[in-house]
Enzyme design. Structure first.
Site, PDB file in Angstrom:
ATOM      1  N   LYS A 175       1.220  -1.402  -0.216  1.00  0.00           N
ATOM      2  CA  LYS A 175      -0.171  -0.480   0.324  1.00  0.00           C
ATOM      3  C   LYS A 175       0.862   1.344  -0.124  1.00  0.00           C
ATOM      4  O   LYS A 175       0.614   2.084  -0.656  1.00  0.00           O
ATOM      5  CB  LYS A 175      -0.781  -0.165   1.019  1.00  0.00           C
ATOM      6  N   ASN A 176       1.782   1.427   0.909  1.00  0.00           N
ATOM      7  CA  ASN A 176       2.679   2.280   1.086  1.00  0.00           C
ATOM      8  C   ASN A 176       3.682   2.194   0.137  1.00  0.00           C
ATOM      9  O   ASN A 176       3.793   3.599   0.075  1.00  0.00           O
ATOM     10  CB  ASN A 176       3.640   2.620   2.623  1.00  0.00           C
ATOM     11  N   ARG A 183       0.229  14.007  13.084  1.00  0.00           N
ATOM     12  CA  ARG A 183       0.763  13.778  11.822  1.00  0.00           C
ATOM     13  C   ARG A 183       0.550  15.473  10.739  1.00  0.00           C
ATOM     14  O   ARG A 183      -0.087  15.437  10.853  1.00  0.00           O
ATOM     15  CB  ARG A 183      -0.300  12.716  11.558  1.00  0.00           C
ATOM     16  N   ASP A 193       4.832  20.025   8.499  1.00  0.00           N
ATOM     17  CA  ASP A 193       5.252  21.150   8.631  1.00  0.00           C
ATOM     18  C   ASP A 193       6.464  20.593   8.187  1.00  0.00           C
ATOM     19  O   ASP A 193       6.990  21.465   7.206  1.00  0.00           O
ATOM     20  CB  ASP A 193       5.381  21.770  10.142  1.00  0.00           C
ATOM     21  N   ARG A 232      -8.361  -0.274   4.155  1.00  0.00           N
ATOM     22  CA  ARG A 232      -7.507   0.419   3.867  1.00  0.00           C
ATOM     23  C   ARG A 232      -6.010  -0.153   3.451  1.00  0.00           C
ATOM     24  O   ARG A 232      -5.913   0.582   2.524  1.00  0.00           O
ATOM     25  CB  ARG A 232      -7.331   1.242   4.666  1.00  0.00           C
TER      26      ARG A 232
HETATM   27  C1  EPZ Z   1       4.409   6.999   6.208  1.00  0.00           C
HETATM   28  O1  EPZ Z   1       3.245   7.531   7.338  1.00  0.00           O
HETATM   29  C2  EPZ Z   1       2.988   5.571   5.962  1.00  0.00           C
HETATM   30  N1  EPZ Z   1       2.141   5.832   5.583  1.00  0.00           N
HETATM   31  C3  EPZ Z   1       2.762   5.280   7.673  1.00  0.00           C
HETATM   32  O2  EPZ Z   1       2.118   3.850   7.270  1.00  0.00           O
HETATM   33  C4  EPZ Z   1       3.664   4.759   8.582  1.00  0.00           C
HETATM   34  O3  EPZ Z   1       3.424   4.666   9.663  1.00  0.00           O
HETATM   35  C5  EPZ Z   1       4.647   5.902   8.311  1.00  0.00           C
HETATM   36  O4  EPZ Z   1       5.074   6.531   7.080  1.00  0.00           O
HETATM   37  C6  EPZ Z   1       6.072   6.083   9.993  1.00  0.00           C
HETATM   38  O5  EPZ Z   1       5.673   4.595   9.072  1.00  0.00           O
HETATM   39  C7  EPZ Z   1       2.125   5.983   4.234  1.00  0.00           C
HETATM   40  O6  EPZ Z   1       3.271   6.057   3.700  1.00  0.00           O
HETATM   41  C8  EPZ Z   1       0.717   6.207   3.279  1.00  0.00           C
HETATM   42  P1  EPZ Z   1       6.047   9.940   8.948  1.00  0.00           P
HETATM   43  P2  EPZ Z   1       3.684   9.895   7.082  1.00  0.00           P
HETATM   44  O7  EPZ Z   1       5.728  11.774   8.202  1.00  0.00           O
HETATM   45  O8  EPZ Z   1       4.811   9.858   5.910  1.00  0.00           O
HETATM   46  C9  EPZ Z   1       6.177  13.427  12.407  1.00  0.00           C
HETATM   47  C10 EPZ Z   1      -0.210   3.102   8.122  1.00  0.00           C
HETATM   48  O9  EPZ Z   1       0.289   1.969   8.439  1.00  0.00           O
HETATM   49  N2  EPZ Z   1       6.621  14.257  11.264  1.00  0.00           N
HETATM   50  O10 EPZ Z   1       7.009   9.179   8.532  1.00  0.00           O
HETATM   51  O11 EPZ Z   1       2.278  10.455   7.758  1.00  0.00           O
HETATM   52  C11 EPZ Z   1       4.984  12.317  12.623  1.00  0.00           C
HETATM   53  O12 EPZ Z   1       3.859  12.999  13.110  1.00  0.00           O
HETATM   54  C12 EPZ Z   1       0.654   3.787   7.930  1.00  0.00           C
HETATM   55  O13 EPZ Z   1      -0.233   2.279   6.886  1.00  0.00           O
HETATM   56  C13 EPZ Z   1       5.631  15.540  11.228  1.00  0.00           C
HETATM   57  O14 EPZ Z   1       5.861  16.172  12.406  1.00  0.00           O
HETATM   58  O15 EPZ Z   1       4.864   9.220   8.823  1.00  0.00           O
HETATM   59  C14 EPZ Z   1       5.189  11.687  13.232  1.00  0.00           C
HETATM   60  O16 EPZ Z   1       5.485  11.157  14.712  1.00  0.00           O
HETATM   61  C15 EPZ Z   1       0.131   4.494   9.130  1.00  0.00           C
HETATM   62  N3  EPZ Z   1       6.193  16.755  10.566  1.00  0.00           N
HETATM   63  C16 EPZ Z   1       6.221  11.150  12.589  1.00  0.00           C
HETATM   64  O17 EPZ Z   1       6.732  12.195  11.746  1.00  0.00           O
HETATM   65  C17 EPZ Z   1       6.186  16.459   9.192  1.00  0.00           C
HETATM   66  O18 EPZ Z   1       5.605  17.424   8.573  1.00  0.00           O
HETATM   67  C18 EPZ Z   1       7.386  10.160  11.383  1.00  0.00           C
HETATM   68  O19 EPZ Z   1       5.767  10.672   9.951  1.00  0.00           O
HETATM   69  C19 EPZ Z   1       6.283  14.972   8.925  1.00  0.00           C
HETATM   70  C20 EPZ Z   1       5.776  13.989   9.687  1.00  0.00           C
END
Ligand code: EPZ
Length: 418
Positions: free
Chosen positions: A23-24, A123, A126, A398
């Site tokens: 998916k990802n 999430r 920024d 999903r």
């Molecule tokens: C991706 O989400 C995956 N989704 C998530 O999978 C996965 O849990 C996550 O990466 C971590 O491995 C997809 O690829 C579509 P991040 P993403 O940006 O990219 C913080 C599933 O179950 N952050 O790596 O949204 C954020 O809040 C899903 O399939 C900021 O603060 O995750 C989090 O705490 C759930 N500012 C951390 O970083 C930003 O601009 C990592 O989030 C971006 C992120």
């Protein structure tokens, strides 16, 4: 009554099952088609609710999407008819934010609803927005929308404050058509990022270092179409292997990429399962009762946060006490309370969960709260004595393609009731 899954637990799962495409990796690959007017053909797009939402969004932007004779999905964005990703779509799937980079790069303008919070955390995006500003884009937040503009993006050095998967993907896609060279430091190393880079390079992009924490992208004026096979889903693979371990069964997954599963396989062995790998096949033989183990989630190649809930279900039956530390998302223990309804003994405090293993779960009606939480409840139901009913199954759909059918093929007594 909404769709739910009914599971009669207690039978060890046995057999072989094929892993779907990730998916990802599928979601960013579909969005990458926005970068060119030529067709992008993806060979094995999984049948998931999030994929359906992405298709809808791309069609709103002007994409023509069809399935070719080989079963591939062809996406052609001959002309962009809109630059807007509406709230009603983004609010159902935050990954919609992945159209921002390609729209900005190709059209110089994008209006994308700001994704709100979700069950597992605030999430924010920024880091995405700071990166686009570094590439020279004007970014404003107006009425709940990100308004982004740029006559032509310019290459820059971008160091994100934290590792972000979709942030890395969004900035990488934007930088592909930027003027000059972009360097992404502290980039996400997830296999899905490297798979996206593989597609972009096949489309004509110039990218080095994807899969490492430093990615270099030399911008080009334009890129073309390509055909691409999406990598297997390492989280679906891990979930199916845990199904074997939690039921004391013997499950082999095929069509997997074991090198993407190292942390998950190591943790399964720590829990006492016997793991054997041969080519794209991974076999997991569970034992009578799992052993306790501590888990700390971290970005790839560390232990994936998307496997945390499934392991909580497994460790809830372990012989001993386990500690789970969730370092990625601030609210990803919603499944603990539901597992406790099945007789687990889990206490959570902030980012730590203390799991005192119990000999058995009892079947019970439980409610899914997010995608991976729903998988953990299904796994617990497979091991439980009696019948478990999992409601709000739309969360599961999903990210899992007909999971109950795969589990049935391994001998599970599970059915979907509408
Ligand atoms: C991706 O989400 C995956 N989704 C998530 O999978 C996965 O849990 C996550 O990466 C971590 O491995 C997809 O690829 C579509 P991040 P993403 O940006 O990219 C913080 C599933 O179950 N952050 O790596 O949204 C954020 O809040 C899903 O399939 C900021 O603060 O995750 C989090 O705490 C759930 N500012 C951390 O970083 C930003 O601009 C990592 O989030 C971006 C992120």
């Amino acid at each position: 009554m909404a769709t739910r899954l009914v599971i009669d637990g207690g039978s060890p799962l046995r057999g072989e099952v094929q892993v779907s495409a990730a998916k990802n990796a599928a979601l960013p690959a579909l969005c990458a088609a926005l970068l060119t007017s030529e067709p992008v053909i993806l060979d094995n797009v999984p049948g998931l609710a999030d994929v359906a939402t992405t298709r809808l969004l791309l069609e709103r932007l002007g994409a023509e999407i069809s399935s070719d004779r080989g079963g591939g999905t062809e996406v052609r964005v001959g002309r962009l008819t809109s630059h807007e990703a509406p709230y009603e779509l983004v609010s159902t799937m935050r990954a919609s934010v992945l159209v921002l980079g390609p729209l900005l790069a190709r059209a110089g303008v994008a209006r994308v609803a700001l994704p709100g919070g979700c069950a597992i955390g605030v999430r924010p995006i920024d880091q995405h927005l700071k990166g686009f500003q570094k590439l020279g884009a004007d970014i404003a937040i107006q009425n709940g929308y990100v308004e982004a503009r740029s006559s032509r993006l310019k290459g820059a050095r971008i160091t994100t404050d934290l590792v972000t998967v979709t942030g890395t993907e969004n900035l990488m896609m934007a930088a592909v058509l930027a003027e000059g060279t972009t360097v992404l430091e502290n980039a996400a190393r997830e296999p899905e990022v490297a798979d996206l880079a593989r597609l972009l390079v096949a489309m004509g992009a110039r990218i080095d270092g994807a899969g490492t924490e430093r990615i270099e992208i030399q911008g080009v004026p334009e890129i073309g179409g390509a055909r691409h096979r999406i990598i297997p889903d390492r989280i679906e693979a891990g979930t199916l292997l845990v199904a074997g371990a939690i039921t004391g069964g013997d499950v082999t997954i095929t069509g997997a990429a074991p090198r993407h599963l190292t942390a998950t396989l190591a943790k399964l062995e720590e829990c006492g399962a016997t793991i054997s790998v041969a080519g794209d096949r991974v076999r997991c033989q569970g034992r009578e009762r799992p052993q306790a183990a501590d888990v700390i989630t971290s970005p790839f190649p560390g232990f994936p946060t998307d496997m945390q809930a499934q392991f909580m279900a497994l460790l809830g039956l372990a012989d001993g006490l386990s500690k789970i530390t969730e370092t990625i998302f601030e609210n990803r223990f919603m499944h603990a309370a539901e597992l406790n309804r099945m007789g687990a003994r889990i206490e959570t405090e902030g980012s730590t969960a203390v799991v005192r293993g119990v000999p058995a779960y009892q079947g019970a009606p439980v409610m899914a709260t997010d995608l991976r939480a729903s998988a953990s409840l299904v796994l617990a139901g497979l091991a439980a004595r009696g019948t478990t009913t999992v409601s709000r199954v739309y969360h599961l759909d999903r990210g899992y393609e007909r999971l109950e059918v795969r589990l049935q093929s391994l001998g599970a007594s599970i059915r979907r009731l509408r």
